[in-house]
Design a protein around this motif. Structure first.
Motif, PDB file in Angstrom:
ATOM      1  N   SER A   1      38.296  46.452  47.606  1.00 49.12           N
ATOM      2  CA  SER A   1      38.090  45.012  47.434  1.00 49.12           C
ATOM      3  C   SER A   1      38.715  44.195  48.559  1.00 49.12           C
TER       4      SER A   1
ATOM      5  N   ASP B   1      37.052  41.717  51.256  1.00 51.51           N
ATOM      6  CA  ASP B   1      36.838  40.271  51.107  1.00 51.51           C
ATOM      7  C   ASP B   1      37.711  39.466  52.064  1.00 51.51           C
TER       8      ASP B   1
ATOM      9  N   SER C   1      41.582  43.368  41.094  1.00 52.74           N
ATOM     10  CA  SER C   1      41.556  41.919  41.289  1.00 52.74           C
ATOM     11  C   SER C   1      40.420  41.311  40.471  1.00 52.74           C
TER      12      SER C   1
ATOM     13  N   GLN D   1      38.163  38.670  42.207  1.00 51.91           N
ATOM     14  CA  GLN D   1      37.193  39.161  43.178  1.00 51.91           C
ATOM     15  C   GLN D   1      36.138  40.065  42.558  1.00 51.91           C
TER      16      GLN D   1
ATOM     17  N   TYR E   1      40.845  35.017  47.438  1.00 50.78           N
ATOM     18  CA  TYR E   1      40.569  35.581  46.115  1.00 50.78           C
ATOM     19  C   TYR E   1      39.361  34.915  45.459  1.00 50.78           C
ATOM     20  N   LYS E   2      38.448  34.401  46.279  1.00 47.17           N
ATOM     21  CA  LYS E   2      37.227  33.743  45.802  1.00 47.17           C
ATOM     22  C   LYS E   2      37.537  32.568  44.880  1.00 47.17           C
TER      23      LYS E   2
END
Length: 643
Positions: free
Chosen positions: A122, A125, A357, A360, A394-395
């Motif tokens: 992840s 990202d 996460s 995400q 973390y979006k």
């Protein structure tokens, strides 16, 4: 005699280079040997990125007792096979894989040093956030790394052109069409087979996956509670594959509409019983949740001493009010996970360990997600998120929209963006001033979710007057600790001033304040001096402008913060909070691999009595239903939580 596929002598002379030109079978054998040795070398580099500095036990576990190193090498070799099949160049393909290996190995060492956890799938990202990367690694180092990668690939191309035996061309024009098609088909089949095996690695966590079975030869265990150890025990590639995306959590036994109806009914009754005796309310009160980046109490740690207390005001306020210690999920990281637990009441410990996460890997995939944002919005609050940093971390830009925040205030939209001395992050004072500004300008009560940044690493040389450090630490570590502690002192002053201003305001406000994790600034000597929960404990407190009762709370997870707040305010709760309260009577803190009883003792699920196991099973059912299930019970358990 079988007909040869390619009619040419074993060795001729290449007219263009003057070098000996050997036959195709020699080239194939050479490619096989070089690619396998190259794959093993790349696997070794990846293993060393985690093994350096570790004890001999892990070296033996990696290279002697398991098939993990061989399996790691095989995965990398298959990548090479695909590249060679596509480019028809062995050395050039190896150069690409070596360059990628070096990048991943360096990133792994950096992340281990900063957060004591390895690289995850992840983490890709973060490539989209170059601004964040430059805060972790100096920009000139990124430039040097980029040049190094290009140099490796260029060198591989040059060496291949100069010394690599010429591979048979993809289309053998001097052969009949039938034999040309056979040759092309054979190459395509090899590439396709290798790709199929690689695609299967992405399903590593599916039941019966063959790759996982190879890594588990010898009854090897996955140490999901400590991913650093997990990678050491099962190989870097094995650990990486273990963390590939998977279903968020298994379907709990009995899950379905009838069971969720029974669960909702049970906690509706429990909430009604609790609410009969509650006379308070938060409907006309501002609710401020403050996740203070890396806010801890370093005086609790063994291995060094500080010349002054960096948080005297916070310490005094916690002693006089309602406070406790939080159990952090990780050392050096996990900010968004602690925020997720606070806003949703859902525990990371009940998800599959590969869900490293939720922001995400889970929340961002939905249009809406049950959270306190919707709950407070349904009760007349205007929900606002404040984070003095980039929106894509973390979006959060997508996640906050999914939760239903009315507004997201960030580094480019804040009224103040002051920084202290050489610290490159926006100060906590500016963050608190933004909260106060929003409260003053709003006619409606606010629900504010603030995630600060001031004390984020790196902290080296942030301030000209770091707090003095004595003890068995070297100069570099003392510098980091001293600068970090000075940053805490600025937070301590800003927080005290913020609370004082709220107290003097005509509006009623309650605050939940907590630190998310310890900063990744401590060397192994400090970690060794603080075993158990020593490196996973941060302060938290609840505060009210109307006066805060004095109460010591057990070590807790963020999932319980909002129910605690409602208890302090004597305010009625939804059935979901009643469930979390019941859970807290048996398990006060739950993270991956750790569970604490109300006395602070580490326990396992088997240590729980029937009532505790029932509460835990109910929590699993509700969390599954709210997250990836059919959401049968959301409207009854937490009305308004979906916005």
């Amino acid at each position: 005699m079988p007909e040869r596929l390619i009619d040419e002598p074993v060795e001729t002379t290449d007219e263009s280079t003057g070098r000996p030109q050997r036959g195709p079978w020699y080239s194939l054998l050479w490619a096989q040997r070089v690619s396998w040795l190259g794959a093993m070398a790349c696997a070794l580099v990846l293993e060393l990125s985690g093994l350096i500095g570790e004890g001999g036990f892990w070296w033996e576990s990696t290279f002697v007792n398991t098939l993990s190193f061989v399996a790691d090498s095989l995965v990398i070799w298959l990548i090479l096979v695909v590249l060679i099949g596509l480019t028809n160049r062995v050395t050039f393909s190896l150069g690409i894989v070596v360059a990628l290996t070096v990048v991943i190995a360096v990133a792994n060492r950096v992340k281990l040093g900063l957060r004591s956890e390895p690289v995850y799938p992840s983490d890709v990202d973060f490539i989209k956030e170059p601004g964040f990367l430059t805060t972790m690694v100096a920009p000139q180092m990124l430039v040097i790394a980029g040049i190094g990668v290009l140099a490796i690939v260029a060198a591989a191309w040059f060496l291949g052109r100069k010394f690599e035996p010429r591979m048979a061309p993809v289309w053998l024009s001097h052969l009949p069409v039938r034999r040309q098609l056979v040759a092309v088909l054979a190459r395509a089949m090899v590439v396709t087979f290798a790709l199929a095996l690689l695609v299967d690695t992405t399903r590593f966590n599916d039941p019966g996956n063959a790759w996982r079975a190879v890594y588990e030869v010898g009854n090897r265990k996955w140490r999901y509670w400590n991913q650093r150890t997990n990678y050491l025990a099962n190989g870097f590639v094995g650990g990486f594959l273990y963390n590939m995306p998977t279903v968020a959590m298994p379907t709990p036994e009995g899950y379905g509409p009838d069971e969720m109806d029974a669960v909702a009914t049970r906690y509706e009754r429990m909430a009604a019983k609790i609410n009969r005796n509650r006379t308070g309310s938060l409907d006309d009160t501002n609710v401020v949740i403050v996740l203070s980046e890396s806010f801890t109490d370093p005086t609790r740690l063994n291995g060094f001493d500080l010349d002054e207390d960096p948080i005297p005001r916070t310490r005094a306020m916690m002693k006089a009010g309602t406070s406790g210690q939080m159990m952090a999920q990780l050392y050096g990281g996990g900010t968004a996970n602690m925020e997720f637990e606070t806003l949703t009441g859902q525990s990371i410990g009940l998800f599959e360990p590969q869900l490293s996460s939720p922001y995400q890997m889970l929340v961002g995939e939905y249009d809406s997600y049950p959270s306190a944002v919707g709950w407070f919005g349904a009760h007349g609050h205007k929900p606002i998120a404040i984070h003095p940093y980039m929106t894509g971390m973390y979006k959060r830009n997508k996640v906050y929209d999914t939760f239903g925040f009315d507004e997201f205030i960030h580094d480019t939209t804040m009224s103040e963006t002051d920084m202290i001395d050489d610290n490159e992050f926006i100060s906590d004072q500016s963050a608190f001033d933004e909260v106060q500004k929003q409260i003053e300008e709003s006619d409606d009560p606010l629900m504010v979710n603030l995630v600060t940044m001031q004390n984020h690493i790196p902290v080296d040389d942030n301030y000209p007057d770091p707090i003095g450090v004595t003890g068995d630490v070297d100069d570099d570590e003392a510098n980091r600790i001293g600068n970090y502690a000075r940053g805490l002192s600025y937070t301590d002053k800003a927080l005290s001033s913020f609370l004082q201003s709220l107290k003097q305001s005509k509006e009623k406000t309650v605050v939940v304040f907590f630190g998310d994790h310890l900063p990744g600034i401590y060397d192994s000597d400090v970690a060794d001096a603080n075993p158990g929960l020593g490196m996973y404990t941060t302060p938290f407190f609840l505060w009210s402008s109307e006066g805060t009762p004095q109460k010591r709370l057990p070590q807790s997870s963020p999932t319980g913060f909002l129910p605690m707040l409602y208890e302090m305010a004597d305010a009625p709760i939804p059935p979901y909070f009643a469930m979390l309260e019941r859970m807290r009577k048996h398990v006060t803190a739950l993270e991956q691999g750790r569970m604490l009883s109300p006395t602070g003792a580490e326990i396992s699920e088997d240590d729980l009595g029937p009532a505790g196991q029932r509460a835990l099973q109910d929590a699993r059912l509700v969390q599954y239903d709210f997250s990836i299930g059919d959401r049968y019970a959301v409207d009854r358990m937490w009305p308004g939580a979906l916005r």
